[in-house]
Design an enzyme around this catalytic site. Structure first.
Site, PDB file in Angstrom:
ATOM      1  N   ASP A   7      52.860  41.213  12.701  1.00  0.00           N
ATOM      2  CA  ASP A   7      52.644  42.755  12.169  1.00  0.00           C
ATOM      3  C   ASP A   7      53.679  43.024  11.322  1.00  0.00           C
ATOM      4  OD1 ASP A   7      51.492  45.360  11.775  1.00  0.00           O
ATOM      5  OD2 ASP A   7      53.190  45.993  13.109  1.00  0.00           O
ATOM      6  N   ASP A   9      54.937  46.668   9.630  1.00  0.00           N
ATOM      7  CA  ASP A   9      55.567  47.995  10.009  1.00  0.00           C
ATOM      8  C   ASP A   9      55.788  48.103  11.579  1.00  0.00           C
ATOM      9  OD1 ASP A   9      55.417  48.303   7.200  1.00  0.00           O
ATOM     10  OD2 ASP A   9      53.568  49.361   7.231  1.00  0.00           O
TER      11      ASP A   9
END
Length: 190
Positions: A7, A9
């Site tokens: 991922d 953020d």
């Protein structure tokens, strides 16, 4: 092919409830870029799967997103690391796409692009949606206690998380764990 899906953020860079909208707002988490470089040096390819609904919401444009990623790539290169590809969902939550996590569309795209079966591929994220999307295609779920994951520091994960989720302090701790596990694994033919 040794592949890790990350991922963005809250996992690689600081997250914000107001969205990360510019290169100036994109700030790596301590040790995250070095962790990616360590994974690369140990033979792992790293790709990003990220919801970027700020595009669909009109908060920033593709040029700004590309500028954020250019900054990330440049900072990673300075650490001797690289991201092999960035896959992102540009849609707002109400658009009904198949690529917005927790749906597995981005992961399916990654498997197609790299020509690999994703079963057992580590997916690392700071939230439930990241891990649900990966688990839907058989990825091995890893939660980092950065970003949204920080709320679980010192607490058990809710039952909504995949049952086999492993928890790591941050991306650096995950990288150390993965590299050690791989080094300890029996080699083919030995």
């Amino acid at each position: 092919m040794k592949l890790v899906i990350l991922d963005r953020d809250g996992t690689i860079n600081a997250d914000s409830d107001q969205f990360i909208k510019s290169p100036e707002e994109w700030t790596p988490l301590p040790g995250a870029l070095e962790a990616i470089a360590r994974l690369n040096h140990a033979g792992w390819h790293t790709v990003i799967a990220s919801n970027q609904s700020g595009l669909g919401r009109g908060l920033f444009d593709v040029a700004s997103l590309n500028a954020m990623h250019a900054k990330m790539h440049k900072m990673l290169a300075a650490q001797g690391g690289r991201i092999d590809a960035v896959f992102y969902c540009p849609h707002s939550p109400d658009e009904g796409c198949q690529c917005r996590k927790p749906l597995p569309g981005l992961f399916e795209q990654i498997g197609e692009r790299f020509g690999v079966e994703l079963k057992g591929t580590p997916v690392v994220g700071d939230g439930l949606r990241d891990l649900q999307a990966g688990a839907a295609v058989g990825c091995e779920p890893h939660l980092v206690l950065t970003g949204k994951g920080a709320e679980f520091r010192g607490r058990p994960l809710p039952d909504t998380y995949p049952a086999d989720t492993r928890v790591h302090e941050d991306l650096a701790a995950f990288a150390e764990w993965l590299i050690a596990r791989h080094a300890a694994a029996p080699k083919a033919g030995s």
